[in-house]
Design a protein around this motif. Sequence first.
Motif, short mmCIF file in Angstrom:
data_model
loop_
_atom_site.label_atom_id
_atom_site.label_comp_id
_atom_site.label_asym_id
_atom_site.label_seq_id
_atom_site.Cartn_x
_atom_site.Cartn_y
_atom_site.Cartn_z
N HIS A 138 0.44 11.18 -2.66
CA HIS A 138 -0.73 10.96 -1.83
C HIS A 138 -0.35 10.97 -0.36
CE1 HIS A 138 -2.52 10.01 -5.62
NE2 HIS A 138 -1.55 9.15 -5.84
N ARG B 61 -6.80 7.18 -1.48
CA ARG B 61 -7.95 6.50 -0.90
C ARG B 61 -9.23 7.14 -1.43
NH1 ARG B 61 -5.72 6.81 5.27
NH2 ARG B 61 -5.31 8.92 4.60
N GLN C 161 -8.64 -1.66 -4.46
CA GLN C 161 -7.84 -2.52 -5.31
C GLN C 161 -8.00 -3.99 -4.92
OE1 GLN C 161 -3.81 -1.06 -5.18
NE2 GLN C 161 -4.21 0.52 -6.69
N LEU D 79 0.94 6.70 0.34
CA LEU D 79 0.12 5.68 -0.31
C LEU D 79 0.42 5.63 -1.81
CD1 LEU D 79 -3.24 6.27 1.56
CD2 LEU D 79 -1.78 4.25 1.71
N THR D 80 0.23 4.45 -2.39
CA THR D 80 0.51 4.29 -3.81
C THR D 80 -0.55 4.94 -4.68
OG1 THR D 80 -0.64 2.18 -3.77
CG2 THR D 80 1.74 2.12 -3.45
N VAL D 81 -1.74 5.05 -4.13
CA VAL D 81 -2.83 5.68 -4.87
C VAL D 81 -3.78 6.27 -3.83
CG1 VAL D 81 -4.24 3.58 -4.95
CG2 VAL D 81 -4.53 5.31 -6.74
N CYS E 50 0.82 -1.23 0.00
CA CYS E 50 0.00 0.00 0.00
C CYS E 50 0.85 1.27 0.00
CB CYS E 50 -0.91 0.03 1.23
SG CYS E 50 -2.04 -1.36 1.34
N HIS E 51 2.09 1.19 0.42
CA HIS E 51 2.90 2.40 0.59
C HIS E 51 4.09 2.44 -0.36
CE1 HIS E 51 0.79 3.46 4.34
NE2 HIS E 51 0.90 2.20 4.69
N SER F 270 -7.33 3.10 -3.19
CA SER F 270 -6.29 2.21 -2.69
C SER F 270 -6.91 0.94 -2.11
CB SER F 270 -5.47 2.95 -1.62
OG SER F 270 -4.57 2.09 -0.99
N CYS F 271 -7.91 1.12 -1.26
CA CYS F 271 -8.53 -0.03 -0.60
C CYS F 271 -9.33 -0.87 -1.60
CB CYS F 271 -9.43 0.44 0.53
SG CYS F 271 -8.56 1.47 1.74
#
Lengths: 326, 898
Positions: free
Chosen positions: A259, A267, A273, A263-265, A251-252, A270-271
């Motif tokens: 973000h 929220r 995914q 975070l990679t993307v 996730c990071h 992200s969740c």
Amino acid sequence: MKFSSRFPILQVGVIAGVAYASAVVYVVAANSPKAAPAPVDHGGATYVGEAVCIACHATQNNQFMHTAHANAFRLNPKNEAQKVSCESCHGPGSNHLKDPISPSNRGSLVGFTKEWGTPIEKQNAMCLTCHQGEQRMFWPGSAHATQNLACSDCHNPMAKLSETGLLKKATINETCYTCHQQQRAEFAKRSHMPLPEGKMSCVDCHNPHGSTTKPALKADSVNELCYNCHTEKRGPFLWEHAPVRENCLTCHNAHGSNHDKLLTVARPFSCQQCHGNPGHQTTFFNAGQSVGGGAGVNSRVLGRSCQTCHSQVHGSNHPAGARFQR
Amino acid sequence: MKTHPRIPLRAVVSCLGVALASTAAATPFADSATGVGTVLGNTMSASTTKARPQDPAWEKAKHTPTGQMYQLPFAMPKAEDIKKLASGWEYSGQVEVGFVGGDVDERNAQFRMYQDPDNGAYVNNFSLQMKKPAGGYFVELTGGGAGQHDQYYGLQFGRYNDWKVKLYFSETPHVFTDRYRTLWSGLGTGTLTLLPGLTPGGTASTAVDNASVASVIANTPLTTLSLVRKRSGVRLDADLSKTWKGYVSYALEKRQGARPFGAVWGNNPGNTPMEVAEPVDYSTHDVLAGVSHVSGQNAFNFRVSASIFQNHISTLTFEEPYRIANVAGVTTVPAAGAFTQGRMDLAPSNQAYNARAEYTRAMPDFYRSYLTAVVSFGRWRQDDSLIPYTSIPGIALANVTLLPGGGWDTTGSLSRQTTGASVDTRLLDLTYSINPSSDLNLKAKARYYETDNNTDPFLAVNPNAVYTDADATTAGNQTRGLTYEGLTGVWGRLLNDGSGQSVLLGANANPAGNVAIRSSPFGNKQFKFGPSADYRLNKISTANLSIDREINARENRERDRTWEDRAKLGYVNRGLKNSSLRVSYEYGQRRGSDYNSTYYDENFSSALFPIPTAAGTNVTSWAVRGNNGMRAIDLADRDQHVVNVRLDTMLRTNLDAGLSLQGREAEYPNTTYGLTGHSQRSANIDLNYQPSPKQTIYAFYSYQLGRLRQHSISSQGGAAVTIGAVTPLGTITPANAIEIGQAPGGPIFPLLNAWTVRSTDRNHLAGFGLKQELGKGAILNVDYSYSIGRTRIGYTYNVGGAINAANAVFAGDRMPDLATDVGFLDASLSIPLTPRISARLFYRYQKESIRDWHYRNLAATPIVPGANAAALPNVLMLDAGPDDYRVNWYGVTVQLKL
């Protein structure tokens, strides 16, 4: 554990492995052991002593005398090699004295610059005379060694260019950035580790001399590394979140992110995914759901998004914490 | 929030620094193998270092073997200028003190995230180096930022080449927000008490409660939520013999403060979530000890470590400002307003231990081969006492009788009293390297790493409660409760301090909502192996090839096993006349065993009951755990390409350039829903120019492009899974209900509801710098950088599917861009006044603008209203989020040299 797969790359790997093993067997069986490598060939040169060196290299000495090397060699040498000071790294200097300025005579000394041209293997071998083992245990085969880097690509062992570590740049981070520019850009993003602020260095997480992990981590796994500072995330918890237990990088982004919280993307995407359960986990969140967006505001779009309710996303120790809400 | 007053050290350290009062120098604390905290510094350190004068005698720029220019070394005192004491000690040192002014008192959280400058007197840094040549003893002292929350100090002493002791202390601030609107007093503690004007549990009128909350928010100043990380430590390194070295260290890290947190409460799935403040009061004790041995062809390292984490605040209890009604099946005393508070269980104290041995045996006589072996064993454990399901007393449930000691607010309601959790880690890593010829190196590597989770699954059951009637859906006598995994009682958990819907209520109970009743401990076994070869093509270039397979066998995941095959080809040419070139390409392919989307069914209450068979029965709770076309990103099949190119070139003897390109493309070929692809590309260029020993110029630019694509199907508007119902995937029967229920295109996940999100990150970073000696020792140093970050999240959907036409008008085709611009200028002018005294003027400009739709309009609208003024609000967003700042600050300092 079954290792079978249907994929040709494994077959290639197996073939390569067999070929490798065969090569080893062949050389073992077909050849008698070679003699130990000869000591570094100095062309019959002899040691002249640092006073002779300093007579011409006073400028260098004025730097060198402030280094850890000089203090160790001069004030408390551990062996005969260290006692010769300059020549302990550059090799015996008598041949150099015969024609000190001719480029054709550069082979008479070990130099640590591109201009001097000493082969990398020879340079590094000289450093490893003293610096083998310890934190350099994994240097052979490391990413940097595979890239044919010299010790002196990062270090300048005889001048004060850095506050610590005899580096080629003023700081650890600047030294790393000379090649790892991508990471420098990541540390400039909105959320980042506190490297630009001088509170961390790349070497807090990585051993540039190599480790058992591919990214040269200073721990056995990503999570073990992160737990060094984020000990509260270590748990183990009563209720665990599978990707959290296995790899923080699911996730990071460790270096930096556009973000919040590395975070990679953003929220809630992200969740989403991984979470496709019926209900709000599959809701199509959109611009109309933020305050002033014009449609129904959705709390899962705002602020900390999913973590407004599922705040214990790294694990919960509450008996009612299955949903990471307590 | 600032939970601790500043340590009044300025004056003390100023006096100390002046008393000690060359050169700024610091202690080498870095150890690239063990521990953290490798640097001592703060936001001013880089600027201070760059202001140091360069060695005027060092006139010619040299290059690293790769071809990067060495910077010119610092000006260092000549031997004859070093001060000497009668005792034989030599010393040098300096202290830099002065004043800082301008806008630096700015409280903006983005500005102060990891730095802590303030207006007023400022001890920028000090250092002292002492050396006694007779015996080779030394003492080094360094420090800076005295009295601020980014201060640092280091002391090192010992004997060169023999032993040394290092002591250090460093603070790192972390400011999360400066725009938090608190409803409570007690921030930073384990108890949040509602401010005057608010009623725990609310009043009989939600409209009144809404007005009260609004009033408190309007009349309470913004609060900063932050923590300070204070790390101190001591380490001893010593040569034990000619071949053995040892070290032992201890570090204590304290973190104190508060950070934004979230809490949902009330009825399932929760009403009016609100942002509370999590208290942070942590201590971590780290002990590390080891020995290393190098002798002949053998090298050996052994180390043991222990990390003891203590959370001094184990729970957070927060009062709730609204009233919620009891849900069906729940009664409380009093009947209304009983739910006055909620309680979180915060990060539990835990311990970690590790022992590790590393061994290398070189065999120079046998084709210069060597063997490296590593063995590491560790354990993470945590055994905190558990707290009850709820802090609310007197909860009673329909059809449930509590036995003595079984109250939901007591630990008698739990299936066990402590966590009893532990994970063992094991590592075995082997490398064998051999050189069959002078040009060829071959290696074989094998690595096994395991996290073995020994924690027993937690069962969410009250063993001291019984149902008052038999469960009609289950055969046999169930009057004592339902039995699962050897435990009998009332199942489910009282979630959110008020919900009754998360407990199975007995008569005709069914797993509505599919309540979680069992936890999953996760573990992993990773095995990686493969050969590699490094071949010297000629005197200047090498090629390398590596192939490996990584197998992951996971415990309690949807996929038992994944394996990833990777092949990497690299080429290095460092003999080009003025350049070095490094290129690599890697291909990886991850596949795995069957993906079981229903794996976690046994953890939910549907496992307690057989699926009903009667036509017309809604079996959604049994049938649907999720979309079975979705793949978790860490388990999904993946094809990945990675390319790296790096060129270092000396354009002139005093000008070098570095160019690098990276590309990473990943596709998830068998994932229909979830993450289906992502990529990361970057291009970077650096230029370093040193036209004269008095002038250094650099510039750089980086561009990054990251893309990500994901898919899902909204269940909104989907139909129930009903036995006998006809669907596009067939008629639902008890045998196929689960498969059809979870399938895209089934009643729960109609394909019309599919949606796609594409997120694109674009980043630019440009910078330049100048160092110019102006004459008479004056030095001008300028560093500037500007960073632009943009994230565009676009999406596609079907109108009438994932959202209706009315909402589609507002949704459009993308979110507003996430945008961050960060500017940084640091300029300083150092002017020598006397041989021992110099002055430095510095100016710093920092700005950041940030747009984040997560926080759009939240500054003005912290209470996101519900349907009307008399309804519970949608959410209380008490953190208004990040904000822009623009700070001009300057300083005047004097540097005194010893």
